[in-house]
Design a protein around this motif. Structure first.
Motif, PDB file in Angstrom:
ATOM      1  N   LEU A  11      -6.030  81.480  76.953  1.00 45.03           N
ATOM      2  CA  LEU A  11      -7.492  81.415  77.037  1.00 45.03           C
ATOM      3  C   LEU A  11      -8.132  82.732  76.616  1.00 45.03           C
ATOM      4  CD1 LEU A  11      -8.044  79.424  80.358  1.00 45.03           C
ATOM      5  CD2 LEU A  11      -8.596  78.693  78.035  1.00 45.03           C
ATOM      6  N   THR A  12      -7.523  83.846  77.014  1.00 46.41           N
ATOM      7  CA  THR A  12      -8.045  85.159  76.641  1.00 46.41           C
ATOM      8  C   THR A  12      -8.008  85.347  75.135  1.00 46.41           C
ATOM      9  OG1 THR A  12      -7.341  86.093  78.743  1.00 46.41           O
ATOM     10  CG2 THR A  12      -7.772  87.650  76.974  1.00 46.41           C
ATOM     11  N   LEU A  13      -6.895  84.972  74.508  1.00 46.73           N
ATOM     12  CA  LEU A  13      -6.785  85.083  73.054  1.00 46.73           C
ATOM     13  C   LEU A  13      -7.792  84.182  72.350  1.00 46.73           C
ATOM     14  CD1 LEU A  13      -2.925  85.258  72.552  1.00 46.73           C
ATOM     15  CD2 LEU A  13      -4.575  87.084  72.184  1.00 46.73           C
ATOM     16  N   ALA A  14      -7.972  82.981  72.862  1.00 46.12           N
ATOM     17  CA  ALA A  14      -8.943  82.066  72.264  1.00 46.12           C
ATOM     18  C   ALA A  14     -10.358  82.617  72.399  1.00 46.12           C
ATOM     19  CB  ALA A  14      -8.843  80.686  72.918  1.00 46.12           C
ATOM     20  N   ALA A  15     -10.653  83.210  73.555  1.00 52.23           N
ATOM     21  CA  ALA A  15     -11.980  83.798  73.769  1.00 52.23           C
ATOM     22  C   ALA A  15     -12.211  84.969  72.827  1.00 52.23           C
ATOM     23  CB  ALA A  15     -12.137  84.237  75.220  1.00 52.23           C
ATOM     24  N   CYS A  16     -11.179  85.787  72.612  1.00 49.92           N
ATOM     25  CA  CYS A  16     -11.299  86.924  71.681  1.00 49.92           C
ATOM     26  C   CYS A  16     -11.578  86.420  70.269  1.00 49.92           C
ATOM     27  CB  CYS A  16     -10.041  87.776  71.687  1.00 49.92           C
ATOM     28  SG  CYS A  16      -9.861  88.764  73.177  1.00 49.92           S
ATOM     29  N   ALA A  17     -10.848  85.394  69.861  1.00 51.59           N
ATOM     30  CA  ALA A  17     -11.052  84.837  68.524  1.00 51.59           C
ATOM     31  C   ALA A  17     -12.459  84.257  68.407  1.00 51.59           C
ATOM     32  CB  ALA A  17     -10.006  83.772  68.224  1.00 51.59           C
ATOM     33  N   SER A  18     -12.922  83.586  69.461  1.00 52.40           N
ATOM     34  CA  SER A  18     -14.264  83.015  69.439  1.00 52.40           C
ATOM     35  C   SER A  18     -15.320  84.112  69.395  1.00 52.40           C
ATOM     36  CB  SER A  18     -14.488  82.127  70.668  1.00 52.40           C
ATOM     37  OG  SER A  18     -13.630  81.028  70.621  1.00 52.40           O
ATOM     38  N   ALA A  19     -15.130  85.163  70.193  1.00 56.34           N
ATOM     39  CA  ALA A  19     -16.076  86.285  70.194  1.00 56.34           C
ATOM     40  C   ALA A  19     -16.091  86.967  68.826  1.00 56.34           C
ATOM     41  CB  ALA A  19     -15.713  87.280  71.286  1.00 56.34           C
ATOM     42  N   GLN A  20     -14.916  87.089  68.229  1.00 55.36           N
ATOM     43  CA  GLN A  20     -14.819  87.707  66.901  1.00 55.36           C
ATOM     44  C   GLN A  20     -15.572  86.864  65.875  1.00 55.36           C
ATOM     45  OE1 GLN A  20     -10.801  87.940  65.439  1.00 55.36           O
ATOM     46  NE2 GLN A  20     -11.305  89.570  64.023  1.00 55.36           N
ATOM     47  N   ARG A  21     -15.365  85.558  65.906  1.00 53.30           N
ATOM     48  CA  ARG A  21     -16.051  84.669  64.961  1.00 53.30           C
ATOM     49  C   ARG A  21     -17.556  84.687  65.199  1.00 53.30           C
ATOM     50  NH1 ARG A  21     -12.084  80.731  66.383  1.00 53.30           N
ATOM     51  NH2 ARG A  21     -13.780  79.489  67.220  1.00 53.30           N
ATOM     52  N   LEU A  22     -17.981  84.742  66.470  1.00 50.82           N
ATOM     53  CA  LEU A  22     -19.410  84.778  66.772  1.00 50.82           C
ATOM     54  C   LEU A  22     -20.043  86.074  66.266  1.00 50.82           C
ATOM     55  CD1 LEU A  22     -21.843  83.403  67.984  1.00 50.82           C
ATOM     56  CD2 LEU A  22     -21.236  84.378  70.197  1.00 50.82           C
ATOM     57  N   GLY A  23     -19.343  87.199  66.451  1.00 50.52           N
ATOM     58  CA  GLY A  23     -19.846  88.468  65.920  1.00 50.52           C
ATOM     59  C   GLY A  23     -19.975  88.419  64.412  1.00 50.52           C
ATOM     60  N   ALA A  24     -18.973  87.858  63.762  1.00 52.23           N
ATOM     61  CA  ALA A  24     -19.018  87.730  62.303  1.00 52.23           C
ATOM     62  C   ALA A  24     -20.118  86.770  61.884  1.00 52.23           C
ATOM     63  CB  ALA A  24     -17.667  87.248  61.781  1.00 52.23           C
ATOM     64  N   ALA A  25     -20.310  85.716  62.660  1.00 47.51           N
ATOM     65  CA  ALA A  25     -21.291  84.686  62.306  1.00 47.51           C
ATOM     66  C   ALA A  25     -22.709  85.245  62.223  1.00 47.51           C
ATOM     67  CB  ALA A  25     -21.236  83.540  63.307  1.00 47.51           C
TER      68      ALA A  25
END
Length: 165
Positions: A11-25
């Motif tokens: 879950l932590t890794l998925a959240a990091c990936a989601s946060a990364q994509r949101l920052g990029a978005a």
């Protein structure tokens, strides 16, 4: 009992990936707005011209190397042709024409950053990319640089980049 820590790590890794994509978005959204509005200053702030020039140079060299008659031409013309290509092709109106080929018209509403984040794919090296369709190949790749995300690679068909005179 081991499943709980493993599940939390996932879950932590998925959240990091989601946060990364949101920052990029957020930066991808700003780039899309700059393309729509033909805003060169904002466009340039979200594009790494040097990275794109290196990519263009490599692709030009690769294409010319296939033809024995013009093999040495890449070294001779390379830098000046690439500088011209960067100035002429890497600008909002050129990317707007590419977007139109994908069905985005000037009056098409640009998705908000949350929608864009869902459409971005996180790459193993930490970059993110936009694909034409889900699970398709990358078309535009973005790299985090100096606190923001910049377009660093155009992986689409270079023949779609045309100079409109």
């Amino acid at each position: 009992m081991r499943a709980v820590p493993i599940g939390l790590m996932a879950l932590t890794l998925a959240a990091c990936a989601s946060a990364q994509r949101l920052g990029a978005a957020n930066d991808v959204h700003a780039l899309l707005v700059s393309i729509r509005d033909n805003d060169s200053a904002t466009f340039d702030a979200h594009v790494d011209h040097e990275a794109l020039k290196k990519e263009l140079q490599a692709k030009l060299g690769e294409r010319l190397a296939r033809n024995e008659k013009v093999k040495g031409l890449a070294a001779l013309l390379g830098p000046s042709v690439i500088d011209f290509a960067d100035q002429a092709l890497v600008q909002p109106k050129t990317f707007r024409m590419v977007a139109e080929q994908y069905g985005y018209k000037p009056d098409t509403k640009i998705p908000n950053p949350l929608v864009i984040a869902q459409a971005l794919k996180t790459l193993p090296d930490g970059r993110v990319c936009a694909t034409k369709k889900k699970d398709g190949p990358c078309v535009l790749t973005f790299t985090k640089e100096a606190g923001g995300w910049k377009l660093t690679s155009f992986d689409g068909d270079f023949s779609t980049l045309r100079i409109k005179l």
